[in-house]
Design a protein around this motif. Sequence first.
Motif, PDB file in Angstrom:
ATOM      1  N   ASN A  44      -0.759  51.398 -18.178  1.00 33.63           N
ATOM      2  CA  ASN A  44      -0.480  50.385 -17.145  1.00 33.63           C
ATOM      3  C   ASN A  44      -0.957  49.011 -17.590  1.00 33.63           C
ATOM      4  O   ASN A  44      -2.006  48.873 -18.197  1.00 33.63           O
ATOM      5  N   LYS A  45      -0.166  48.034 -17.244  1.00 33.58           N
ATOM      6  CA  LYS A  45      -0.553  46.653 -17.519  1.00 33.58           C
ATOM      7  C   LYS A  45      -1.357  46.131 -16.332  1.00 33.58           C
ATOM      8  O   LYS A  45      -0.964  46.287 -15.186  1.00 33.58           O
ATOM      9  N   LEU A  46      -2.499  45.506 -16.627  1.00 35.28           N
ATOM     10  CA  LEU A  46      -3.328  44.953 -15.572  1.00 35.28           C
ATOM     11  C   LEU A  46      -2.723  43.653 -15.060  1.00 35.28           C
ATOM     12  O   LEU A  46      -2.186  42.864 -15.817  1.00 35.28           O
ATOM     13  N   SER A  47      -2.838  43.446 -13.758  1.00 39.94           N
ATOM     14  CA  SER A  47      -2.258  42.267 -13.125  1.00 39.94           C
ATOM     15  C   SER A  47      -3.371  41.418 -12.508  1.00 39.94           C
ATOM     16  O   SER A  47      -4.358  41.953 -12.007  1.00 39.94           O
ATOM     17  N   ASP A  48      -3.196  40.112 -12.554  1.00 37.90           N
ATOM     18  CA  ASP A  48      -4.172  39.230 -11.919  1.00 37.90           C
ATOM     19  C   ASP A  48      -3.645  38.633 -10.613  1.00 37.90           C
ATOM     20  O   ASP A  48      -4.184  37.650 -10.117  1.00 37.90           O
ATOM     21  N   ASP A  49      -2.617  39.229 -10.058  1.00 35.71           N
ATOM     22  CA  ASP A  49      -2.133  38.820  -8.742  1.00 35.71           C
ATOM     23  C   ASP A  49      -3.210  39.144  -7.705  1.00 35.71           C
ATOM     24  O   ASP A  49      -4.086  39.964  -7.934  1.00 35.71           O
ATOM     25  N   TYR A  50      -3.121  38.520  -6.563  1.00 33.78           N
ATOM     26  CA  TYR A  50      -4.027  38.762  -5.435  1.00 33.78           C
ATOM     27  C   TYR A  50      -5.483  38.423  -5.744  1.00 33.78           C
ATOM     28  O   TYR A  50      -6.407  39.045  -5.217  1.00 33.78           O
ATOM     29  N   PHE A  51      -5.702  37.415  -6.584  1.00 35.94           N
ATOM     30  CA  PHE A  51      -7.072  37.023  -6.904  1.00 35.94           C
ATOM     31  C   PHE A  51      -7.797  36.493  -5.670  1.00 35.94           C
ATOM     32  O   PHE A  51      -8.989  36.757  -5.490  1.00 35.94           O
ATOM     33  N   LEU A  52      -7.091  35.776  -4.819  1.00 40.00           N
ATOM     34  CA  LEU A  52      -7.719  35.264  -3.598  1.00 40.00           C
ATOM     35  C   LEU A  52      -8.133  36.398  -2.664  1.00 40.00           C
ATOM     36  O   LEU A  52      -9.184  36.322  -2.009  1.00 40.00           O
ATOM     37  N   LEU A  53      -7.339  37.452  -2.614  1.00 39.37           N
ATOM     38  CA  LEU A  53      -7.697  38.623  -1.816  1.00 39.37           C
ATOM     39  C   LEU A  53      -8.946  39.298  -2.403  1.00 39.37           C
ATOM     40  O   LEU A  53      -9.834  39.739  -1.665  1.00 39.37           O
ATOM     41  N   PHE A  54      -9.025  39.347  -3.721  1.00 39.41           N
ATOM     42  CA  PHE A  54     -10.202  39.890  -4.399  1.00 39.41           C
ATOM     43  C   PHE A  54     -11.441  39.072  -4.039  1.00 39.41           C
ATOM     44  O   PHE A  54     -12.495  39.638  -3.711  1.00 39.41           O
ATOM     45  N   MET A  55     -11.340  37.754  -4.066  1.00 40.36           N
ATOM     46  CA  MET A  55     -12.476  36.902  -3.719  1.00 40.36           C
ATOM     47  C   MET A  55     -12.857  37.073  -2.244  1.00 40.36           C
ATOM     48  O   MET A  55     -14.046  37.079  -1.898  1.00 40.36           O
ATOM     49  N   ALA A  56     -11.866  37.226  -1.388  1.00 44.57           N
ATOM     50  CA  ALA A  56     -12.149  37.465   0.029  1.00 44.57           C
ATOM     51  C   ALA A  56     -12.882  38.797   0.212  1.00 44.57           C
ATOM     52  O   ALA A  56     -13.797  38.897   1.033  1.00 44.57           O
TER      53      ALA A  56
END
Length: 184
Positions: A44-56
């Motif tokens: 699987n390729k890692l994705s950096d989408d949803y970084f703001l959700l991660f920070m939240a």
Amino acid sequence: MNCWKTVNFHKQYGAQRLFILSSMTMIGCFLFLYVPITTYFAHNKLSDDYFLLFMAMILLMYPLHKLLHLLPMIHLGDKIKKTWNRHLQFLPVLHIQVKEPIGKIHFQFALIIPFVIISGLLLLSCFLFTSYVHYFLMLFAYHTGMCVPDFIRMKNLWRSPRSCYVEENEDGFEILINNVSELS
């Protein structure tokens, strides 16, 4: 009731030592899990989408952790003292203190339940959303580091008598027994 042991948490461990232990646990946990899990999901390729959700989620982890501590004790009502404060003007911080003695098993259950629920959900999410495994592992490591004071409290309760009671104060907690015959 007689006091079997007093644990002065601030004096015995201190804020700096707890911070260092928590940080080392967090880093060690992430390093120990990241390589095997990402190797397992190498396809699987890692994705950096949803970084703001991660920070939240990082910001909401502590209030969620504290709420899960409160859930097993919510039925005790006036035996526990709950106070909400704001940290940095926007982060809600819940302080929970057991004012009257509660059973050792009940106290231990309240200590371990946030680790079991949050960590279980984060590890399950690693397998369900494999493109975001790095986010979930960072959150897992962060939460494990956050649980270090709970683990230390549980370690202090480990060898106490089974039928003892726990009462918290500003500096730590006391392990109480009904009579002297329970010491053996």
